[in-house]
Design a protein around this motif. Structure first.
Motif, PDB file in Angstrom:
ATOM      1  N   ASN A 274       0.827  -1.196   0.000  1.00 53.11           N
ATOM      2  CA  ASN A 274       0.000   0.000   0.000  1.00 53.11           C
ATOM      3  C   ASN A 274       0.864   1.249   0.000  1.00 53.11           C
ATOM      4  OD1 ASN A 274       0.716   0.681   2.745  1.00 53.11           O
ATOM      5  ND2 ASN A 274      -0.747  -0.883   3.455  1.00 53.11           N
ATOM      6  N   VAL A 275       0.215   2.371  -0.101  1.00 53.81           N
ATOM      7  CA  VAL A 275       0.932   3.643  -0.232  1.00 53.81           C
ATOM      8  C   VAL A 275       1.800   3.909   0.987  1.00 53.81           C
ATOM      9  CG1 VAL A 275       0.649   6.127  -0.459  1.00 53.81           C
ATOM     10  CG2 VAL A 275      -0.848   4.598  -1.750  1.00 53.81           C
ATOM     11  N   ALA A 276       1.297   3.598   2.161  1.00 45.39           N
ATOM     12  CA  ALA A 276       2.062   3.860   3.381  1.00 45.39           C
ATOM     13  C   ALA A 276       3.313   3.003   3.434  1.00 45.39           C
ATOM     14  CB  ALA A 276       1.175   3.601   4.598  1.00 45.39           C
ATOM     15  N   GLN A 277       3.191   1.716   3.074  1.00 45.59           N
ATOM     16  CA  GLN A 277       4.360   0.845   3.065  1.00 45.59           C
ATOM     17  C   GLN A 277       5.415   1.348   2.087  1.00 45.59           C
ATOM     18  OE1 GLN A 277       1.958  -2.751   2.234  1.00 45.59           O
ATOM     19  NE2 GLN A 277       3.132  -3.749   3.892  1.00 45.59           N
ATOM     20  N   ALA A 278       4.960   1.790   0.913  1.00 45.55           N
ATOM     21  CA  ALA A 278       5.903   2.280  -0.086  1.00 45.55           C
ATOM     22  C   ALA A 278       6.577   3.561   0.387  1.00 45.55           C
ATOM     23  CB  ALA A 278       5.183   2.507  -1.407  1.00 45.55           C
ATOM     24  N   ALA A 279       5.825   4.435   1.036  1.00 49.48           N
ATOM     25  CA  ALA A 279       6.391   5.718   1.463  1.00 49.48           C
ATOM     26  C   ALA A 279       7.311   5.569   2.664  1.00 49.48           C
ATOM     27  CB  ALA A 279       5.256   6.691   1.775  1.00 49.48           C
ATOM     28  N   LEU A 280       6.926   4.718   3.607  1.00 54.67           N
ATOM     29  CA  LEU A 280       7.671   4.615   4.866  1.00 54.67           C
ATOM     30  C   LEU A 280       8.675   3.467   4.868  1.00 54.67           C
ATOM     31  CD1 LEU A 280       4.672   5.170   7.294  1.00 54.67           C
ATOM     32  CD2 LEU A 280       6.330   6.860   6.480  1.00 54.67           C
ATOM     33  N   SER A 303       6.484   2.149  -7.399  1.00 52.23           N
ATOM     34  CA  SER A 303       5.840   1.035  -8.092  1.00 52.23           C
ATOM     35  C   SER A 303       6.719   0.593  -9.260  1.00 52.23           C
ATOM     36  CB  SER A 303       4.464   1.471  -8.606  1.00 52.23           C
ATOM     37  OG  SER A 303       3.746   0.371  -9.097  1.00 52.23           O
ATOM     38  N   GLY A 304       6.971  -0.698  -9.357  1.00 50.97           N
ATOM     39  CA  GLY A 304       7.852  -1.231 -10.393  1.00 50.97           C
ATOM     40  C   GLY A 304       9.278  -1.440  -9.920  1.00 50.97           C
ATOM     41  N   SER A 305       9.574  -1.092  -8.657  1.00 56.66           N
ATOM     42  CA  SER A 305      10.925  -1.339  -8.132  1.00 56.66           C
ATOM     43  C   SER A 305      11.201  -2.839  -8.104  1.00 56.66           C
ATOM     44  CB  SER A 305      11.057  -0.766  -6.719  1.00 56.66           C
ATOM     45  OG  SER A 305      10.938   0.636  -6.730  1.00 56.66           O
ATOM     46  N   VAL A 306      12.447  -3.197  -8.394  1.00 56.68           N
ATOM     47  CA  VAL A 306      12.832  -4.604  -8.526  1.00 56.68           C
ATOM     48  C   VAL A 306      13.867  -4.956  -7.468  1.00 56.68           C
ATOM     49  CG1 VAL A 306      13.862  -6.324 -10.058  1.00 56.68           C
ATOM     50  CG2 VAL A 306      12.351  -4.569 -11.001  1.00 56.68           C
ATOM     51  N   PHE A 307      13.638  -6.081  -6.785  1.00 53.77           N
ATOM     52  CA  PHE A 307      14.566  -6.578  -5.765  1.00 53.77           C
ATOM     53  C   PHE A 307      14.914  -8.030  -6.074  1.00 53.77           C
ATOM     54  CE2 PHE A 307      11.951  -3.259  -3.947  1.00 53.77           C
ATOM     55  CZ  PHE A 307      12.859  -2.438  -3.309  1.00 53.77           C
ATOM     56  N   ARG A 308      16.078  -8.448  -5.633  1.00 55.91           N
ATOM     57  CA  ARG A 308      16.573  -9.792  -5.948  1.00 55.91           C
ATOM     58  C   ARG A 308      16.852 -10.548  -4.651  1.00 55.91           C
ATOM     59  NH1 ARG A 308      19.174 -12.055 -10.501  1.00 55.91           N
ATOM     60  NH2 ARG A 308      19.097 -10.018 -11.528  1.00 55.91           N
ATOM     61  N   VAL A 327      11.782  -9.976  -7.290  1.00 57.71           N
ATOM     62  CA  VAL A 327      10.558  -9.458  -6.690  1.00 57.71           C
ATOM     63  C   VAL A 327      10.275  -8.080  -7.285  1.00 57.71           C
ATOM     64  CG1 VAL A 327       9.375  -8.827  -4.555  1.00 57.71           C
ATOM     65  CG2 VAL A 327      11.044 -10.717  -4.568  1.00 57.71           C
ATOM     66  N   VAL A 328       9.124  -7.937  -7.907  1.00 56.18           N
ATOM     67  CA  VAL A 328       8.702  -6.668  -8.479  1.00 56.18           C
ATOM     68  C   VAL A 328       7.608  -6.098  -7.581  1.00 56.18           C
ATOM     69  CG1 VAL A 328       7.754  -5.508 -10.502  1.00 56.18           C
ATOM     70  CG2 VAL A 328       9.217  -7.519 -10.793  1.00 56.18           C
ATOM     71  N   VAL A 329       7.850  -4.906  -7.068  1.00 52.29           N
ATOM     72  CA  VAL A 329       6.914  -4.272  -6.140  1.00 52.29           C
ATOM     73  C   VAL A 329       5.923  -3.405  -6.911  1.00 52.29           C
ATOM     74  CG1 VAL A 329       6.665  -2.651  -4.226  1.00 52.29           C
ATOM     75  CG2 VAL A 329       8.533  -4.328  -4.224  1.00 52.29           C
ATOM     76  N   SER A 330       4.653  -3.604  -6.621  1.00 57.63           N
ATOM     77  CA  SER A 330       3.594  -2.787  -7.211  1.00 57.63           C
ATOM     78  C   SER A 330       2.880  -2.039  -6.087  1.00 57.63           C
ATOM     79  CB  SER A 330       2.602  -3.683  -7.959  1.00 57.63           C
ATOM     80  OG  SER A 330       1.508  -2.933  -8.427  1.00 57.63           O
ATOM     81  N   VAL A 331       2.812  -0.719  -6.199  1.00 62.55           N
ATOM     82  CA  VAL A 331       2.143   0.104  -5.183  1.00 62.55           C
ATOM     83  C   VAL A 331       0.657   0.176  -5.526  1.00 62.55           C
ATOM     84  CG1 VAL A 331       2.022   2.354  -4.051  1.00 62.55           C
ATOM     85  CG2 VAL A 331       4.237   1.436  -4.790  1.00 62.55           C
ATOM     86  N   ASN A 332      -0.160  -0.312  -4.600  1.00 58.30           N
ATOM     87  CA  ASN A 332      -1.608  -0.348  -4.817  1.00 58.30           C
ATOM     88  C   ASN A 332      -2.245   0.971  -4.358  1.00 58.30           C
ATOM     89  OD1 ASN A 332      -1.434  -3.027  -5.711  1.00 58.30           O
ATOM     90  ND2 ASN A 332      -1.624  -3.831  -3.627  1.00 58.30           N
ATOM     91  N   ILE A 333      -2.934   1.626  -5.240  1.00 62.15           N
ATOM     92  CA  ILE A 333      -3.661   2.848  -4.911  1.00 62.15           C
ATOM     93  C   ILE A 333      -5.090   2.463  -4.529  1.00 62.15           C
ATOM     94  CG2 ILE A 333      -4.395   5.112  -5.729  1.00 62.15           C
ATOM     95  CD1 ILE A 333      -1.339   4.699  -5.556  1.00 62.15           C
ATOM     96  N   PRO A 334      -5.523   2.816  -3.313  1.00 65.93           N
ATOM     97  CA  PRO A 334      -6.876   2.411  -2.881  1.00 65.93           C
ATOM     98  C   PRO A 334      -7.957   3.037  -3.750  1.00 65.93           C
ATOM     99  CG  PRO A 334      -5.924   3.985  -1.345  1.00 65.93           C
ATOM    100  CD  PRO A 334      -4.829   3.608  -2.280  1.00 65.93           C
TER     101      PRO A 334
END
Length: 374
Positions: A274-280, A303-308, A327-334
């Motif tokens: 979620n937005v809070a997880q991505a921001a914090l 959103s779209g950040s890639v981790f290995r 791991v591709v991170v997608s930020v979900n907008i409520p």
């Protein structure tokens, strides 16, 4: 009174500078046209002999050179009876009379390896990653157990074919304009086997083989993928005349996974935050083929950040190593907010401004290209 011979180049209808291929092409065309077995007109046979004589000279470099220098006076040892190149004549006969190719009796009776078989095996995604023991059912021919491959009912045995005297071949003398020749064909009575089965085996009907269904164990190694082939030696069709059996090739296909995707030896999974997880920033429980794995994402994750995650991919078939998990991170907008959430987002928006800034950071697909090198 002798008849003067026509110029050989004129006979074939080619120029004196004609290439060997042009000469051969002209000869084949005329030979097909004037062969006596095809052309029944008066004089066709004489024309055919003249065409053949011209070709026999012009297709030989030495004879052609002597002819070019001395004409018919320099014929010497070449002429109508000197057939040095039967290959082209045989090609013509093959075109007129259908030609034939055959195996000799010895070839038919020599040991031959059995045919290979194919089995298509469908695996689940995790079976392909970690390997599996699978059982398959294969329908194949096998040597008849009742007659042991003789084709004859027990207590009897095949007898020598009287038509071909056991050779598997029938020879006939035939006449042609070039003389007599022997034609050799497969014996119609025994179909080239050289033997006749008077009392066929009740189980195989004289075919010497029976169709059976066998259950085989297949050891699928870890790391297989679509179109991987596993060879089971000697599990194909039986050999002929004592030859070795063929092989069975198990061809793999892999069912798709609900959320894991494979790229060579790496496994890709997309997770939403979620937005809070991505921001914090946050510590996530990420699914892998080995179970959950902790992954810390930093504050400001886009959103779209890639981790290995190292070593959580697919094992290499020929090395004791594994790929990674991407791991591709997608930020979900409520899409819907409670009253309290709306109030908090409104307060937050007042502190962040409304300026629109062009994005210079790499997008999602660019990041994937960096990861996979594509």
């Amino acid at each position: 009174m002798s008849t003067q011979k026509r110029d050989y180049y004129e006979v074939l209808g080619v120029g004196r500078d004609a290439s060997p291929d042009e000469i051969k092409k002209a000869f084949r065309k005329l030979a097909r046209q004037y062969h006596p077995d095809v052309n029944k007109e008066k004089g066709a046979e004489a024309t055919f002999k003249e065409i053949n004589e011209a070709y026999e000279v012009l297709s030989d470099d030495q004879k052609r050179a002597a002819y070019d220098r001395y004409g018919h006076a320099g014929r010497g040892g070449f002429g109508p009876g000197d057939f040095g190149g039967f290959g082209d004549i045989n090609d013509i006969f093959s075109e007129f009379f259908g030609g034939f190719t055959r195996q000799s009796s010895a070839q038919r009776r020599s040991p031959r390896r059995g045919a290979d078989l194919r089995y298509d095996l469908r695996l689940e995604f995790l079976e392909a990653v970690f390997g599996a023991e699978k059982e398959i059912e294969v329908v194949r021919n096998e040597t008849c157990p009742r007659c042991n491959g003789s084709g004859a009912e027990p207590g009897t045995s095949p007898s020598r074919c009287r038509t071909c005297n056991g050779t598997g071949e029938v020879r006939r003398m035939q006449q042609s304009i070039l003389g007599s020749f022997v034609s050799v064909t497969t014996c119609p009575t025994c179909n080239g086997t050289g033997e006749v089965i008077a009392v066929p085996c009740k189980q195989c009907g004289g075919r010497k083989q029976v169709r059976v269904t066998r259950t085989l164990a297949v050891n699928v190694p870890a790391g297989v993928d679509n179109d991987t082939q596993i060879r089971l030696n000697g599990e194909g069709e039986p050999g002929v005349n004592g030859g070795p059996p063929g092989n069975l090739y198990v061809v793999i296909s892999v069912a798709p996974h609900p959320y894991f995707r494979r790229k060579d030896q790496d496994i890709v999974v997309e997770v939403g935050v979620n937005v809070a997880q991505a921001a914090l920033g946050d510590e996530l429980e990420v699914p892998t083929v080995d179970g959950s794995e902790k992954l810390i994402i930093p504050p400001g994750t886009q959103s779209g950040s890639v981790f290995r995650i190292k070593g959580r991919g697919v094992p290499h078939l020929r090395r004791n190593t594994r790929g990674d998990q991407i791991v591709v991170v997608s930020v979900n907008i409520p899409q819907s907010l409670t009253a309290e959430q709306r109030r908090l987002f409104t307060e937050l928006s007042k502190t962040m401004g409304k300026d629109v800034t062009p994005q210079q950071e790499k997008g999602f697909f660019d990041k994937l290209k960096d990861v996979f090198g594509v």
